[in-house]
Design an enzyme around this catalytic site. Structure first.
Site, PDB file in Angstrom:
ATOM      1  N   LYS A   1       0.918  -1.129  -0.199  1.00 15.65           N
ATOM      2  CA  LYS A   1      -0.061  -0.103   0.065  1.00 15.65           C
ATOM      3  C   LYS A   1       0.911   1.325  -0.015  1.00 15.65           C
ATOM      4  O   LYS A   1       1.287   1.660   0.847  1.00 15.65           O
ATOM      5  CB  LYS A   1      -0.923   0.078   1.279  1.00 15.65           C
ATOM      6  CG  LYS A   1      -2.045   1.392   1.266  1.00 15.65           C
ATOM      7  CD  LYS A   1      -2.276   1.564   2.476  1.00 15.65           C
ATOM      8  CE  LYS A   1      -1.610   2.888   2.885  1.00 15.65           C
ATOM      9  NZ  LYS A   1      -1.607   4.191   2.143  1.00 15.65           N
TER      10      LYS A   1
ATOM     11  N   ASP B   1      -5.843   4.734   1.830  1.00 13.20           N
ATOM     12  CA  ASP B   1      -5.327   5.208   2.819  1.00 13.20           C
ATOM     13  C   ASP B   1      -5.190   4.515   4.210  1.00 13.20           C
ATOM     14  O   ASP B   1      -5.381   3.329   4.141  1.00 13.20           O
ATOM     15  CB  ASP B   1      -6.354   6.367   3.313  1.00 13.20           C
ATOM     16  CG  ASP B   1      -7.844   5.994   3.558  1.00 13.20           C
ATOM     17  OD1 ASP B   1      -8.006   4.919   4.086  1.00 13.20           O
ATOM     18  OD2 ASP B   1      -8.668   6.628   3.542  1.00 13.20           O
TER      19      ASP B   1
ATOM     20  N   GLU C   1       9.839   1.364  10.619  1.00 16.07           N
ATOM     21  CA  GLU C   1      10.904   2.679  10.774  1.00 16.07           C
ATOM     22  C   GLU C   1       9.982   3.928  10.874  1.00 16.07           C
ATOM     23  O   GLU C   1       9.202   4.233   9.892  1.00 16.07           O
ATOM     24  CB  GLU C   1      11.538   2.689   9.240  1.00 16.07           C
ATOM     25  CG  GLU C   1      12.858   3.506   9.480  1.00 16.07           C
ATOM     26  CD  GLU C   1      12.494   4.894   8.656  1.00 16.07           C
ATOM     27  OE1 GLU C   1      12.406   5.802   9.667  1.00 16.07           O
ATOM     28  OE2 GLU C   1      12.317   5.031   7.545  1.00 16.07           O
TER      29      GLU C   1
ATOM     30  N   CYS D   1      13.236  11.676   7.520  1.00 12.93           N
ATOM     31  CA  CYS D   1      13.302  11.060   9.004  1.00 12.93           C
ATOM     32  C   CYS D   1      14.662  11.324   9.640  1.00 12.93           C
ATOM     33  O   CYS D   1      14.602  11.334  10.851  1.00 12.93           O
ATOM     34  CB  CYS D   1      12.726   9.736   8.900  1.00 12.93           C
ATOM     35  SG  CYS D   1      13.826   8.860   7.926  1.00 12.93           S
TER      36      CYS D   1
ATOM     37  N   GLU E   1       8.832  16.429  15.599  1.00 11.29           N
ATOM     38  CA  GLU E   1       9.487  16.125  14.369  1.00 11.29           C
ATOM     39  C   GLU E   1       8.563  17.235  13.342  1.00 11.29           C
ATOM     40  O   GLU E   1       7.295  17.133  13.034  1.00 11.29           O
ATOM     41  CB  GLU E   1       9.186  14.953  13.710  1.00 11.29           C
ATOM     42  CG  GLU E   1       9.924  14.463  12.290  1.00 11.29           C
ATOM     43  CD  GLU E   1       9.667  13.040  12.060  1.00 11.29           C
ATOM     44  OE1 GLU E   1      10.617  12.579  11.224  1.00 11.29           O
ATOM     45  OE2 GLU E   1       8.585  12.603  12.319  1.00 11.29           O
TER      46      GLU E   1
END
Length: 474
Positions: free
Chosen positions: A170, A202, A245, A279, A379
């Protein structure tokens, strides 16, 4: 506008069952550029069934057969590189130069790394009179993000194929077209029907259905920590393996003996590349207290000299953020930094001067940041850098580790300082004096940055089960 309204299941492009149409917006123009169908639970059922059927034969293929398959994929991938770069540039806003090199190029690196790891991997080990073997784990659900779409897709698909697994992908609904082209690449390369399947959708829909599915043996997820928690909860019902991750808030430490110019340039380049949407971006620049003004002045020059521009044009400029909600989030965090007392050295709220359309952000630099401020904790995922002063080396290590995340860290300094500090950083990867990512090295983090590792032999092992056959077999 390009339309990709079918799902790739069992080696064929098939109509979705009760899916809904979804337009993908070009973040530079704010106009629709691609149309897909968000799939349904029924689509997931069909894809998992195809993967389960294909696993019976594909799991028994030889190492040589799988190496040859990956090499065939490499050739087809190179032939479609331009198409995939264009898709990435249009859908998530990466400048075409970056899309063609780093974005698409990362997939090449992962394919070559997986082939190398497969050739060298020890699938069997004799212990006493017993045999320990590594076997493919089964059907893998893969849920990937939009920021480095091909990087994260190929870093999962390549080792899973190498292991002998079958899979259902996906991709992100924000940047799906490169994934659709990649499906065409795999089909052209001769990947057997049902080994690779793709269902657009989604997170709450297809993502949840895959995570919960009884026919899925493993979920490999890359995305936010918040979404990763939901994936793990959904997967827990069937006790499947979950590889993740997740987010990061990486520090960049300037230690004794560091080359100030190199440290500033390398750190800021790592953040600004891909408009801060990485990231591992080292967004917290930790500097000695008495050097803060000097570092801030040098960093401000870099930020002010960084231009935003049309991602369709060649050049070293940065593009927009991926969508309106991400732009609004970053704007809110910039405003929060100013409210909490950080000193604005460059950039600030709003679009760059003269820009009225597109989700562009001004490259922004704060100094005088405390590690308890919101901009040092969350973040941001935008071109925003915070300078945090520290008192001494112990203080630097404390600040660096004072985060919920532990994906990566960057260290600049002389050999003695680096040897003292690097082992103490609670991060899965520590880049020393400009060291760069390598697709053969383990990639993954500590704490809320996830679990498990990707890339090379480490990523290959994640898609394996270990079996002990106890006692003499002969």
């Amino acid at each position: 506008m390009r339309s990709y309204l079918k799902q790739f299941i069992g080696g064929e492009w098939v109509e979705s069952q009760d899916g809904t149409r979804h337009e993908v917006i070009n973040p530079a123009t704010e106009e629709a550029v691609t149309e897909i169908t968000l799939g349904s639970a029924a689509d997931v059922d069909q894809a998992v069934a195809a993967a389960r059927k294909a696993f019976e034969s594909f799991s028994r293929t030889s190492v040589d057969e799988r190496v040859a398959l990956i090499e065939s994929i490499l050739a087809e991938y190179k032939a479609r590189a331009g198409d995939m770069a264009e898709a990435i540039s249009q859908e998530m806003g990466a400048p075409i130069s970056l899309a063609r090199t780093a974005q698409v190029g990362s997939g090449l690196g992962h394919l070559m790394s997986a082939a190398k790891a497969l050739r060298e991997f020890q699938f069997e080990e004799q212990i006493g009179n017993s045999l320990v073997v590594h076997e493919p784990i089964g059907v893998v659900a893969m849920i990937t993000p939009w920021n480095w779409p091909l990087n994260q897709i190929v870093s999962k698909v390549a080792p899973a194929l190498a292991a002998g697994c079958t899979m259902v992908l996906k991709p992100s609904e924000e940047a799906p077209r490169c994934a659709m082209i990649f499906a065409e690449v795999l089909a052209a390369a001769g990947v057997p029907a049902g080994v690779f399947n793709l269902v657009n959708g989604d997170g709450p829909g297809v993502g949840t259905a895959l995570s919960r599915h009884k026919g899925v043996d493993m979920v490999s997820f890359t995305g936010s920590t918040r979404a990763g928690v939901l994936v793990a909860k959904n997967a827990a019902e069937t006790v499947k393996r979950v590889h993740q991750e997740l987010g990061g808030k990486s520090p960049s430490l300037m230690l004794e003996g560091a080359d100030l110019g190199r440290a500033v340039q390398t750190t800021l380049f790592s953040v600004l590349m891909n408009s801060g949407q990485s990231c591992i971006a080292p967004t917290r620049l930790l500097v000695p207290k008495d050097m803060q003004e000097q570092v801030a002045a040098a960093a401000a020059e870099v930020m002010k000299a960084t231009h935003t521009g049309d991602p369709a044009e060649e050049g070293r400029h940065i593009g927009p953020l991926v969508n309106k909600s991400q732009w609004e989030k970053v704007q809110g965090l910039i405003a929060r930094g100013m409210e909490e007392g950080a000193k604005l050295e460059a950039g600030g709220p709003g679009r760059p001067d003269g820009v009225e359309t597109g989700y562009f952000v001004r490259p922004t630099l704060f100094s005088g940041v405390r590690n308890d401020m919101t901009i040092a904790r969350e973040e941001i995922f935008g071109p925003v850098v915070t300078i945090i002063p520290y008192e001494d080396e112990e203080d630097a290590v404390r600040i660096a580790n004072d985060t919920d995340y532990g994906l990566s860290a960057v260290v600049f300094g002389d050999a003695a300082a680096v040897k003292r500090v690097a082992p103490r950083l609670r991060a899965g990867m520590v880049y020393v004096n400009g060291g760069q990512p390598d697709p053969n090295l383990p990639f993954g983090g500590y704490k809320q940055s996830g679990n498990g590792r990707e890339h090379g032999k480490f990523g290959l092992a994640e898609f394996m089960e270990v079996k002990a056959m106890v006692g003499a077999l002969a």
